[in-house]
Design an enzyme around this catalytic site. Structure first.
Site, mmCIF file in Angstrom:
data_model
loop_
_atom_site.group_PDB
_atom_site.id
_atom_site.type_symbol
_atom_site.label_atom_id
_atom_site.label_comp_id
_atom_site.label_asym_id
_atom_site.label_seq_id
_atom_site.Cartn_x
_atom_site.Cartn_y
_atom_site.Cartn_z
ATOM 1 N N GLU A 571 51.377 -36.153 -30.808
ATOM 2 C CA GLU A 571 51.860 -34.822 -30.432
ATOM 3 C C GLU A 571 50.753 -33.871 -29.988
ATOM 4 O O GLU A 571 51.031 -32.743 -29.587
ATOM 5 C CB GLU A 571 52.633 -34.216 -31.603
ATOM 6 C CG GLU A 571 53.882 -34.986 -31.952
ATOM 7 C CD GLU A 571 54.583 -34.449 -33.185
ATOM 8 O OE1 GLU A 571 55.733 -34.034 -33.065
ATOM 9 O OE2 GLU A 571 53.947 -34.449 -34.256
ATOM 10 N N LYS A 681 46.399 -37.390 -32.477
ATOM 11 C CA LYS A 681 46.957 -37.229 -33.819
ATOM 12 C C LYS A 681 47.211 -38.607 -34.405
ATOM 13 O O LYS A 681 46.893 -38.903 -35.544
ATOM 14 C CB LYS A 681 48.248 -36.433 -33.733
ATOM 15 C CG LYS A 681 48.898 -36.115 -35.059
ATOM 16 C CD LYS A 681 50.172 -35.307 -34.836
ATOM 17 C CE LYS A 681 50.805 -34.887 -36.161
ATOM 18 N NZ LYS A 681 52.058 -34.134 -35.953
#
Length: 860
Positions: A571, A681
């Protein structure tokens, strides 16, 4: 002088085996505990023994508990009447099931403790507060029911924003005292100690506290609490207290408090939070009731309580009713050192029941314990040689059963939220985390899996409507789903580091529909439930496939199909640098999962061609020509254009910031964007290896016309590990499984341990305060079996390739496949499997026939 003695592996306590002695005072000096632990950490001990008379000091109990955790060996009081083996086994058994906290930190740390101490049954969840605690910055006594959502409109910097929330319900747990006109709520009192314990085996919470009153006298309070696993609508509380002096001025008060709001997540507190209207409040003698309705979704909930006591008379009970509370109070003459007990049984339901039959606490608890026993018999993972790993596995299994269970979730329209029934982060929505959760339920409770899958099917029409709104065919499931399946992702997102709101493109994570398809297919592959496939599965898979085929566009320059405007599981990257438009092109994880899905549909079409309404000409073309960006070294780009991004100075950021997990927020606070950098991430290109076996991925790549080097898996792992901050705890699980598959067992163990402790130690600086992470808890259980037992169920057959960690002596677990129960036990040298029916499995790639009523043992 009391002494702690540590014994060697042979369990001898003779003087020649004594390694260390410390006076009791040294242990009680907490400043020295860390020094003692460091000194002993490298000494090979199996057990520690506390010699001396039994002490009741809370400091001693806490010290022994903390040292047991730190040293990973059981410490206990020595009993000369029992053998050392008996005492060690008893200590091991007790410690692995007991979760204890000895302090009262208040605030975010306290919120985290309350999440971890949650009790529940899949339908109902109660955070781990004591009955006196109020909703405040110090404590958060949340009550949640699966599937209860409500939407409110908030004004953010002049913009109206609608948010749907998982609703915190009226607090019927509330019991408190007023002693000599001093209100007891812990937050505002002088608390000398607060010891809370959760029995993971039975689901019972208990607490003991001592308070110094303003008059200098002492008050002791003990509490027990559980949510019934046998009858999901009930929970019970036992409350008792004792004073060290006599007084005629004690009031014992029980409430149902409807003046409740959502307050669990700090960054949401500026938003509208009053989700409930109180419809009816009533009280009669020992019974009280409150009916509420959510303000927008109009869900009715009724909470009814019944008080019981042998020590307290309710003859003169006083009942006060106002618009949002029912208060029952009893005045007492309390005698010095006498204990006064009451029970409060609460029934919570979305349905209005005219008459409820209340049982007593112990009767309800015994029935609940029996249900827990059955659940543990199915789901427990046993490890020997590593006490803390065993405890964490029990903790994770417990919380998955609190989040969803066979009885708790039977015939209810709900799935598992990303934070369970434990808190309000992500507004209690349902994400792609289901992908990580389903294996746990699939191998232990397949009927529960089917119930959870139905949550998505019942929102298929809504998903088709969402696709149509954006000009696509088929079904486009939302990134965040709640009550009705509409898209609940935020359009604006607050960066807590910068304090600024920015546009949120996360709804472009269309891969959620691929996770749903994967779960449906895995359920069928594992259960061979033909009826479910034909009634629900084929329709779901077809509509999801239609969606992806409509997104795939032909690019004549590449002579390949491309998919644009999506985000992957990483993300951090929402758009291209400098672009005003969200989404990326040819995300590796998304494209490979699309190819996998189209391959599944091609297989199904051989039998169900009349039910599958797809353009098979385009399906075949996309399946063979979907684009991936791959460099000359065989590194699969996370998305097209990834290799052109800037490298990041990791050493600088590690030195500058204590925690770099959320590099996106750090960069944003510096006026930069993660979109500019090769920072992840969690690495999208690696996520595919969590879902599919390596040989299947290789086959998909070959069919796409890509020839990668034989060591491409290792190369991709090495490349992305250097660029991944593990901003998601799930990242560690994915990387651990992949590291194990390429033989990097040291890395696999390190990442596995980080994931295993992630909520218990709250490694993300307070996120556990907002609820446990169900995805990582479920996936650590799955990875325990896949990494170390080598269990793989992804191809429709059962296979084992065992490799126990160095610290583990044995590993044992049970699971069920199509009516065949398998009891598996592993050592470093062999695997033994007991079955109730004949079944074929693969052990280290060799097919083996397992026979019932026989010890099927294989050495390796």
């Amino acid at each position: 002088m009391k002494l702690i003695k540590f014994c060697e592996k042979n369990l001898s306590i003779s003087s020649e085996d004594l390694k260390r002695e410390f006076t009791l005072n040294e242990f009680l000096d907490k400043r020295k505990i860390s020094e003692i632990v460091d000194e002993l950490r490298d000494v090979d001990y199996q057990a520690g023994v506390f010699f001396g008379e039994t002490l009741t000091s809370n400091d001693v109990e806490e010290t022994l508990y903390r040292l047991t955790e730190a040293l990973n060996i059981p410490l206990f009081y020595y009993d000369e009447t029992k053998t050392m083996d008996e005492q060690i086994n008893r200590a091991l058994e007790a410690f692995q099931w007991q979760l204890s906290y000895f302090d009262y930190p208040k605030g975010k740390e306290e919120y985290s403790i309350e999440s971890i101490l949650t009790v529940g049954n899949g339908y109902l969840g109660l955070r781990g507060t004591t009955p006196e605690m109020n909703l405040s910055d110090a404590n958060y006594p949340g009550t949640y029911l699966a599937g209860v959502y409500n939407s409110l409109t908030s004004n953010i910097e002049g913009t109206s924003v609608v948010n749907e929330d998982f609703v915190n319900l009226p607090n019927a747990q509330k019991i408190y005292l007023v002693v000599d006109n001093e209100l007891i709520n812990l937050e505002d009192n002088q608390v000398n100690y607060l010891h809370r314990n959760l029995d993971l085996k039975t689901g019972e919470f208990n607490s003991c506290s001592e308070i110094t009153l303003k008059n200098g006298q002492k008050l002791k309070i003990e509490t027990r609490k559980f949510a019934s696993m046998e009858n999901r609508y009930f929970y019970g509380i036992k409350y008792r207290f004792s004073l060290d002096y006599s007084t005629k001025n004690v009031q014992l008060i029980s409430e149902i408090d409807g003046n409740i709001k959502n307050y669990n997540v700090e960054r949401y507190r500026k938003l509208a939070s009053q989700h409930l209207n109180v419809i009816d409040v009533s009280g009669h003698h020992t019974q009280a009731s409150m009916q509420v309705e959510t303000t927008n979704s109009e869900i009715n909930i009724v909470e009814t309580s019944q008080l019981f006591s042998e020590q307290v008379s309710f003859d003169a009970i006083n009942i006060e009713i106002n618009d949002h509370k029912v208060i029952q109070s009893v005045s007492l003459n309390a005698e010095k050192t006498e204990w006064y007990d009451i029970e409060k049984i609460v029934h919570v339901s979305k349905d209005v029941e005219e008459e409820i039959s209340f049982s007593r606490y112990d009767e309800l608890l015994q029935a609940s314990k029996k249900e827990w026993d059955q659940l543990w018999a199915s789901a427990k993972i046993d490890v020997s040689g590593d006490l803390m790993s065993q405890k964490m596995l029990n903790l994770h299994t417990y919380h998955m059963l609190v989040s969803a269970s066979p009885k708790g979730n039977k015939r209810i329209d709900a799935s598992i939220t990303a934070r369970g029934l434990h808190g309000e982060a992500y507004r209690g929505h349902i994400f792609w985390d289901e992908l990580f959760m389903m294996p746990f339920y699939l191998i232990h409770f397949p009927e529960t899996t089917k119930q959870l899958l139905m949550y998505r099917y019942l929102r298929l029409e809504k998903a088709k409507g969402l696709a149509k709104e954006e000009g696509h065919d088929g079904a486009m499931f939302p990134w965040q789903s709640g009550l009705d399946g509409s898209e609940q992702s935020q359009k604006l997102h607050l960066n807590p580091l910068s304090g600024e709101w920015k546009e949120d493109h996360s709804r472009r994570q269309r891969h959620v529909s691929l996770a749903i398809a994967y779960n449906y297919w895995m359920y069928f592959q594992y259960t061979k439930d033909q009826v479910f496939l034909e009634n629900y599965g084929i329709e779901m898979l077809t509509e999801i496939s239609k969606f992806w085929l409509s997104l795939a566009k032909y690019d004549s320059k590449l002579d390949r199909y491309v998919i644009e405007g999506v985000m992957g599981p990483d993300e951090f990257h929402e758009a291209y640098p400098g672009s005003n438009e969200g989404g990326l092109k040819n995300n590796a994880y998304t494209n490979l999962m699309v190819v996998w899905l189209l391959d599944v549909m091609e297989q199904l079409s051989q039998k169900y061609d009349k039910q599958i309404d797809l353009d098979f000409e385009k399906l075949k073309a996309v399946k063979e020509k979907l684009y991936l960006e791959i460099n000359k070294d065989g590194i699969i780009a996370q998305f097209e254009g990834y290799f052109e991004l800037k490298e990041i100075d990791w050493e600088h950021y590690r030195k500058t910031y204590k925690n770099i997990y959320r590099m996106d927020r750090i960069l944003n606070a510096e006026g930069k964007s993660a979109d500019e950098f090769k920072v992840a991430k969690q690495a999208d290109s690696l996520m595919i290896f969590y879902n599919l076996p390596i040989n299947q991925i290789e086959s998909l790549l070959v069919n796409l016309g890509y020839q990668l080097p034989s060591d491409f898996v290792q190369k991709n792992l090495d490349y992305y590990l250097k660029r991944t901050s593990h901003g998601s705890t799930l990242s560690r699980v994915v990387h651990s499984q992949l590291a194990e598959s390429v033989g990097n067992r040291e890395l696999a163990w390190q990442l596995y341990q980080e994931a295993l402790y992630s909520d218990y130690r709250d490694i993300q600086d307070g996120t556990t305060a907002e609820g446990i992470h169900t995805g990582v808890m479920a996936s650590t259980l799955a990875v325990t079996l896949s990494d170390f037992a080598g269990l793989d169920i992804r191809e429709g057959v059962i296979s084992f390739e065992p490799h126990l960690p160095e610290k583990w002596n044995t590993l044992a677990f049970s699971f069920e496949k199509q009516g065949v129960k398998l009891d598996v036990s592993l050592s470093k040298e062999s695997i033994t499997i007991l079955v109730n029916k004949e079944i074929e499995v693969y052990i280290n790639k060799e097919k083996q026939l397992l026979l019932p009523n026989k010890t099927n043992k294989f050495s390796y």
